[in-house]
Scaffold this active site. Structure first.
Site, PDB file in Angstrom:
ATOM      1  N   LEU A   1      -9.298   0.518   3.563  1.00 33.91           N
ATOM      2  CA  LEU A   1      -9.366   1.802   2.889  1.00 33.91           C
ATOM      3  C   LEU A   1      -8.053   2.127   2.174  1.00 33.91           C
ATOM      4  CD1 LEU A   1     -10.984   4.337   2.261  1.00 33.91           C
ATOM      5  CD2 LEU A   1     -10.212   5.284   4.447  1.00 33.91           C
TER       6      LEU A   1
ATOM      7  N   MET B   1      -7.974   0.348  -1.069  1.00 33.18           N
ATOM      8  CA  MET B   1      -8.939   0.962  -1.978  1.00 33.18           C
ATOM      9  C   MET B   1      -8.339   2.240  -2.589  1.00 33.18           C
ATOM     10  SD  MET B   1     -12.896   2.114  -1.273  1.00 33.18           S
ATOM     11  CE  MET B   1     -13.112   0.752  -0.166  1.00 33.18           C
ATOM     12  N   HIS B   2      -7.663   3.021  -1.772  1.00 37.32           N
ATOM     13  CA  HIS B   2      -7.002   4.228  -2.261  1.00 37.32           C
ATOM     14  C   HIS B   2      -5.921   3.861  -3.282  1.00 37.32           C
ATOM     15  CE1 HIS B   2      -4.938   8.069  -2.371  1.00 37.32           C
ATOM     16  NE2 HIS B   2      -3.832   7.480  -1.966  1.00 37.32           N
ATOM     17  N   ALA B   3      -5.130   2.844  -2.981  1.00 38.28           N
ATOM     18  CA  ALA B   3      -4.061   2.416  -3.885  1.00 38.28           C
ATOM     19  C   ALA B   3      -4.629   1.977  -5.228  1.00 38.28           C
ATOM     20  CB  ALA B   3      -3.255   1.283  -3.251  1.00 38.28           C
TER      21      ALA B   3
END
Length: 103
Positions: free
Chosen positions: A72, A75-77
């Protein structure tokens, strides 16, 4: 093996710096400080380049057959990377519009 947590934080750090600079550039343009705005966009582009280089290391890893599990945080990055890339393009256009209408 590439440390995904380290890569994620490198991406977030570089992109965060770029995003901050882009918003500063937008404020500068609104105040008709166009040279300062363009300098900030240029510095932001350098930060974005660093982020893209880090991201590319993941692509190289995947291309060499070493599958990358996407946590996650990564994915955020990546989300931050892509939204800041869009923001950069919008800010560049807004600087041009401010220049046009300041004349």
């Amino acid at each position: 093996m590439i440390n995904l947590e380290e890569i994620s934080f490198q991406l977030i750090s570089n992109v965060g710096e770029a995003k901050s600079l882009l918003f500063q550039a937008l404020r500068d343009a609104r105040e008709e400080k166009f040279e300062e705005a363009e300098a900030k966009v240029s510095t932001a582009e350098s930060s974005m380049l660093k982020a893209h280089e880090v991201h590319f290391s993941l692509i190289q890893q995947e291309a060499s057959g070493d599958k990358v599990q996407i946590p996650l945080l990564l994915m955020h990055a990546e989300d931050q990377l892509m939204t800041t890339e869009t923001l950069k393009n919008i800010v560049k256009e807004m600087i041009l519009m401010n220049k046009k209408f300041s004349k």
